[in-house]
Design a protein around this motif. Sequence first.
Motif, mmCIF file in Angstrom:
data_model
loop_
_atom_site.group_PDB
_atom_site.id
_atom_site.type_symbol
_atom_site.label_atom_id
_atom_site.label_comp_id
_atom_site.label_asym_id
_atom_site.label_seq_id
_atom_site.Cartn_x
_atom_site.Cartn_y
_atom_site.Cartn_z
ATOM 1 N N TYR A 1 0.834 -1.202 0.000
ATOM 2 C CA TYR A 1 0.000 0.000 0.000
ATOM 3 C C TYR A 1 0.872 1.257 0.000
ATOM 4 O O TYR A 1 0.651 2.180 -0.789
ATOM 5 N N ILE A 2 1.867 1.293 0.872
ATOM 6 C CA ILE A 2 2.755 2.458 0.961
ATOM 7 C C ILE A 2 3.505 2.659 -0.350
ATOM 8 O O ILE A 2 3.578 3.780 -0.868
ATOM 9 N N GLN A 3 4.045 1.585 -0.902
ATOM 10 C CA GLN A 3 4.779 1.688 -2.163
ATOM 11 C C GLN A 3 3.873 2.229 -3.275
ATOM 12 O O GLN A 3 4.290 3.098 -4.044
ATOM 13 N N GLN A 4 2.648 1.741 -3.361
ATOM 14 C CA GLN A 4 1.738 2.197 -4.402
ATOM 15 C C GLN A 4 1.316 3.652 -4.189
ATOM 16 O O GLN A 4 1.144 4.398 -5.157
ATOM 17 N N ARG A 5 1.152 4.073 -2.953
ATOM 18 C CA ARG A 5 0.820 5.472 -2.668
ATOM 19 C C ARG A 5 1.912 6.388 -3.210
ATOM 20 O O ARG A 5 1.630 7.402 -3.827
ATOM 21 N N PHE A 6 3.172 6.048 -2.951
ATOM 22 C CA PHE A 6 4.273 6.882 -3.408
ATOM 23 C C PHE A 6 4.514 6.757 -4.909
ATOM 24 O O PHE A 6 4.931 7.725 -5.547
ATOM 25 N N GLN A 7 4.246 5.601 -5.495
ATOM 26 C CA GLN A 7 4.417 5.418 -6.942
ATOM 27 C C GLN A 7 3.508 6.358 -7.721
ATOM 28 O O GLN A 7 3.858 6.776 -8.819
ATOM 29 N N THR A 8 2.378 6.713 -7.146
ATOM 30 C CA THR A 8 1.470 7.666 -7.774
ATOM 31 C C THR A 8 2.186 8.972 -8.095
ATOM 32 O O THR A 8 1.863 9.642 -9.075
ATOM 33 N N PHE A 9 3.161 9.336 -7.285
ATOM 34 C CA PHE A 9 3.919 10.579 -7.455
ATOM 35 C C PHE A 9 5.274 10.346 -8.118
ATOM 36 O O PHE A 9 6.100 11.247 -8.183
ATOM 37 N N GLY A 10 5.519 9.132 -8.568
ATOM 38 C CA GLY A 10 6.780 8.809 -9.224
ATOM 39 C C GLY A 10 7.915 8.569 -8.255
ATOM 40 O O GLY A 10 9.079 8.723 -8.603
ATOM 41 N N ILE A 11 7.600 8.186 -7.024
ATOM 42 C CA ILE A 11 8.610 8.008 -5.982
ATOM 43 C C ILE A 11 8.742 6.530 -5.632
ATOM 44 O O ILE A 11 7.749 5.863 -5.360
ATOM 45 N N GLN A 12 9.977 6.050 -5.650
ATOM 46 C CA GLN A 12 10.277 4.696 -5.202
ATOM 47 C C GLN A 12 10.788 4.792 -3.764
ATOM 48 O O GLN A 12 11.747 5.507 -3.510
ATOM 49 N N VAL A 13 10.160 4.097 -2.845
ATOM 50 C CA VAL A 13 10.645 4.081 -1.463
ATOM 51 C C VAL A 13 11.459 2.815 -1.233
ATOM 52 O O VAL A 13 11.153 1.758 -1.774
ATOM 53 N N SER A 14 12.498 2.950 -0.443
ATOM 54 C CA SER A 14 13.389 1.821 -0.173
ATOM 55 C C SER A 14 12.818 0.933 0.928
ATOM 56 O O SER A 14 11.874 1.306 1.631
ATOM 57 N N GLU A 15 13.429 -0.226 1.085
ATOM 58 C CA GLU A 15 13.042 -1.126 2.177
ATOM 59 C C GLU A 15 13.257 -0.437 3.528
ATOM 60 O O GLU A 15 12.463 -0.598 4.449
ATOM 61 N N ALA A 16 14.334 0.343 3.635
ATOM 62 C CA ALA A 16 14.612 1.062 4.884
ATOM 63 C C ALA A 16 13.522 2.102 5.153
ATOM 64 O O ALA A 16 13.095 2.274 6.304
ATOM 65 N N ASP A 17 13.062 2.794 4.099
ATOM 66 C CA ASP A 17 11.979 3.764 4.260
ATOM 67 C C ASP A 17 10.707 3.074 4.757
ATOM 68 O O ASP A 17 10.040 3.557 5.671
ATOM 69 N N LEU A 18 10.396 1.933 4.150
ATOM 70 C CA LEU A 18 9.206 1.173 4.563
ATOM 71 C C LEU A 18 9.323 0.734 6.014
ATOM 72 O O LEU A 18 8.357 0.847 6.783
ATOM 73 N N LEU A 19 10.494 0.264 6.380
ATOM 74 C CA LEU A 19 10.711 -0.185 7.755
ATOM 75 C C LEU A 19 10.538 0.972 8.733
ATOM 76 O O LEU A 19 9.864 0.829 9.765
ATOM 77 N N ASP A 20 11.113 2.132 8.414
ATOM 78 C CA ASP A 20 10.963 3.304 9.281
ATOM 79 C C ASP A 20 9.496 3.688 9.448
ATOM 80 O O ASP A 20 9.039 3.956 10.562
ATOM 81 N N MET A 21 8.771 3.737 8.350
ATOM 82 C CA MET A 21 7.356 4.111 8.427
ATOM 83 C C MET A 21 6.562 3.113 9.259
ATOM 84 O O MET A 21 5.718 3.501 10.069
#
Length: 104
Positions: free
Chosen positions: A6-26
């Motif tokens: 869900y988080i990855q798809q939310r950011f992909q809408t804006f052209g942003i790739q989030v890293s595994e570390a970003d996901l873990l932090d969130m």
Amino acid sequence: MTVNDYIQQRFQTFGIQVSEADLLDMCLNSKISGEDEMNEDNRMRVSVAIAKFIPSLLLRATSISESGFSMSWNIEGIKQYYSFLCKQYGLKDELSNKPKCTFL
């Protein structure tokens, strides 16, 4: 769909790739597992975690160009999404223009 998806798809809408570390932090900040199923029970916590992450995301480069490859993302769109989340969940909007008082 998992929380991470869900988080990855939310950011992909804006052209942003989030890293595994970003996901873990969130996920750590929202006290849920990225492997949990995304549902109404955790939607608010995930959205607040996304909102709290966006200011740090904006410190990164918004476009990358290397060896003929170019990538950029919608900074205004992500700021508007951040503002929307702040209003929706009663968070302080750290990115909006603050009123300024000038003395003549």
